[in-house]
Scaffold this active site. Structure first.
Site, PDB file in Angstrom:
ATOM      1  N   ARG A   1      44.566  46.080  37.709  1.00  0.00           N
ATOM      2  CA  ARG A   1      44.178  46.449  36.344  1.00  0.00           C
ATOM      3  C   ARG A   1      42.676  46.708  36.322  1.00  0.00           C
ATOM      4  O   ARG A   1      41.877  45.778  36.336  1.00  0.00           O
ATOM      5  CB  ARG A   1      44.577  45.334  35.373  1.00  0.00           C
ATOM      6  CG  ARG A   1      43.974  45.492  33.988  1.00  0.00           C
ATOM      7  CD  ARG A   1      44.590  44.560  32.965  1.00  0.00           C
ATOM      8  NE  ARG A   1      44.566  43.145  33.312  1.00  0.00           N
ATOM      9  CZ  ARG A   1      43.506  42.344  33.231  1.00  0.00           C
ATOM     10  NH1 ARG A   1      42.342  42.821  32.836  1.00  0.00           N
ATOM     11  NH2 ARG A   1      43.608  41.069  33.536  1.00  0.00           N
TER      12      ARG A   1
ATOM     13  N   HIS B   1      42.562  43.228  29.958  1.00  0.00           N
ATOM     14  CA  HIS B   1      43.966  42.919  29.652  1.00  0.00           C
ATOM     15  C   HIS B   1      44.363  43.608  28.348  1.00  0.00           C
ATOM     16  O   HIS B   1      45.376  44.301  28.273  1.00  0.00           O
ATOM     17  CB  HIS B   1      44.156  41.412  29.530  1.00  0.00           C
ATOM     18  CG  HIS B   1      45.512  41.002  29.065  1.00  0.00           C
ATOM     19  ND1 HIS B   1      46.641  41.111  29.857  1.00  0.00           N
ATOM     20  CD2 HIS B   1      45.938  40.497  27.880  1.00  0.00           C
ATOM     21  CE1 HIS B   1      47.690  40.695  29.175  1.00  0.00           C
ATOM     22  NE2 HIS B   1      47.288  40.312  27.981  1.00  0.00           N
TER      23      HIS B   1
ATOM     24  N   TYR C   1      35.816  36.604  34.156  1.00  0.00           N
ATOM     25  CA  TYR C   1      36.617  36.007  35.220  1.00  0.00           C
ATOM     26  C   TYR C   1      36.703  36.847  36.501  1.00  0.00           C
ATOM     27  O   TYR C   1      37.414  36.471  37.426  1.00  0.00           O
ATOM     28  CB  TYR C   1      38.027  35.684  34.715  1.00  0.00           C
ATOM     29  CG  TYR C   1      38.763  36.853  34.083  1.00  0.00           C
ATOM     30  CD1 TYR C   1      39.446  37.782  34.861  1.00  0.00           C
ATOM     31  CD2 TYR C   1      38.777  37.009  32.692  1.00  0.00           C
ATOM     32  CE1 TYR C   1      40.116  38.843  34.282  1.00  0.00           C
ATOM     33  CE2 TYR C   1      39.449  38.070  32.101  1.00  0.00           C
ATOM     34  CZ  TYR C   1      40.128  38.981  32.901  1.00  0.00           C
ATOM     35  OH  TYR C   1      40.802  40.031  32.316  1.00  0.00           O
TER      36      TYR C   1
END
Length: 361
Positions: free
Chosen positions: A258, A262, A271
């Site tokens: 990805r 998200h 992160y």
């Protein structure tokens, strides 16, 4: 060719087209016409244009939370191209490429992300189930749907999509077990994009591959380079034909990444490092197919520029039409939960209706 000898315990990932746009396994190359290759590429490219413009609309406050598909276009379009129009799709919420290839109107897609559930009411010939937000619940829907077509003596196949995080949900395992026991015509695709929101794949499961999860259910499992549209198409095609011939379900792990957030509510810089993202940009599925098409003489820089300009305008006009459609009627929020509103729902509806009246809305 792929599934008969597939062993997900062996560290082998199916790849046909490498990141440099070169066919490294010509013996595995599927037969695809120039017209189909261009349709697949154009669908991927349109998906990227939609993502880029939709992110702008959301940042401008014109769109609700949106889940971008950046980097996962080949996993989606490659698998969708391998099914026929009458086959069913059970999506999660990040399958824009699948929706577009199957013929879902862009107006509907925008309407859904604009906050109107009617966007998921697809035309009769577009057999796509509504987005299923509870993680992995669509897997059970897919197993049930495939079982129904089997009982009716039809030869349609149901393909379902789930993320790597969804493999930790009970619904995922229940669906695979049911499909295996009932030998249903299912193809389950795990879009392993390495993150379940901020939870890394390594924390999600100790299994070496997600494809290994098929072993416990006695069905084939195979890991595919999810950024390679040819590999995704070829493996899915074989799995679909296997299901249609009454040989049961298959689990495909599309190993991808990805590139974006998200959803637009997420900040991936918290992160993961940008250096990691940059390494995966070198494996961009759109870039590698475009290079291949250039080398084959099927596509050119001039055609690319014209297509992007034309489709950007199409996306802009479609979204503006959705903006002008108005907000979802209050009644729609309450009328379609049950056949008849329960007393609690009726009370809530009247309270909200009174509130809007007081606010002059």
């Amino acid at each position: 060719m792929f599934l008969e000898n597939a062993n997900p315990l062996v560290d082998e990932m199916i790849q046909i087209l490498n990141p440099e746009g070169e066919v490294v396994k010509p013996e595995w190359m599927p037969e695809l016409s120039k017209e189909m290759l261009l349709k697949m590429y154009k669908t991927m490219r349109l998906s990227r244009i939609i993502d880029e413009k939709t992110l702008q609309y959301q940042r401008q406050g014109r769109m609700l939370t949106y889940a971008p598909n950046l980097g996962q276009e080949a996993a989606q379009v490659g698998s969708a191209a391998a099914i026929r129009q009458s086959d069913w799709v059970a999506p999660s919420f990040r399958e824009l490429g699948v929706w577009l290839y199957k013929g879902a109107p862009l107006y509907n897609v925008f309407l859904y992300w604009f906050g109107n559930e009617l966007g998921m009411k697809m035309p009769e010939e577009v057999r796509i189930l509504p987005v299923s937000i509870p993680i992995a619940s669509q897997m059970q829907h897919a197993a049930g749907l495939a079982y129904a077509t089997k009982l009716k003596g039809e030869d349609d196949v149901t393909i379902a999509y789930v993320g790597d995080g969804g493999t930790s949900q009970g619904d995922f395992h229940e669906a695979l077990n049911f499909a295996s026991v009932k030998n249903t015509p299912n193809v389950f695709v795990i879009q392993n994009n390495q993150f379940a929101i901020s939870t890394r794949r390594a924390i999600q499961s100790k299994a070496k591959t997600m494809a290994q999860k098929a072993i416990g259910y006695g069905i084939p499992g195979i890991q595919v380079d999810g950024n390679d549209i040819f590999a995704m198409y070829a493996v899915t095609k074989e799995a679909v034909e296997r299901a249609r011939n009454g040989e049961g379900p298959t689990l495909i792990e599309a190993y991808t990444y990805r590139l974006g957030a998200h959803t637009t509510s997420d900040d991936p810089t918290v992160y993961r490092d940008e250096s990691e993202v940059e390494e995966w940009r070198k494996k961009d599925p759109i870039d590698r197919l475009r290079i291949y098409l250039f080398n084959q003489g099927f596509w050119s820089e001039a055609e690319e520029e014209a297509f992007v300009n034309e489709q950007s305008e199409f996306v802009k006009q479609t979204f503006e039409a959705v903006e002008q459609s108005g907000l979802t009627p209050l009644e729609d929020v309450f009328d379609y939960v049950y056949a008849e509103k329960t007393p609690i729902l009726e009370t809530q509806y009247q309270e909200r209706k009174a509130f809007y009246a007081k606010e002059g809305k």
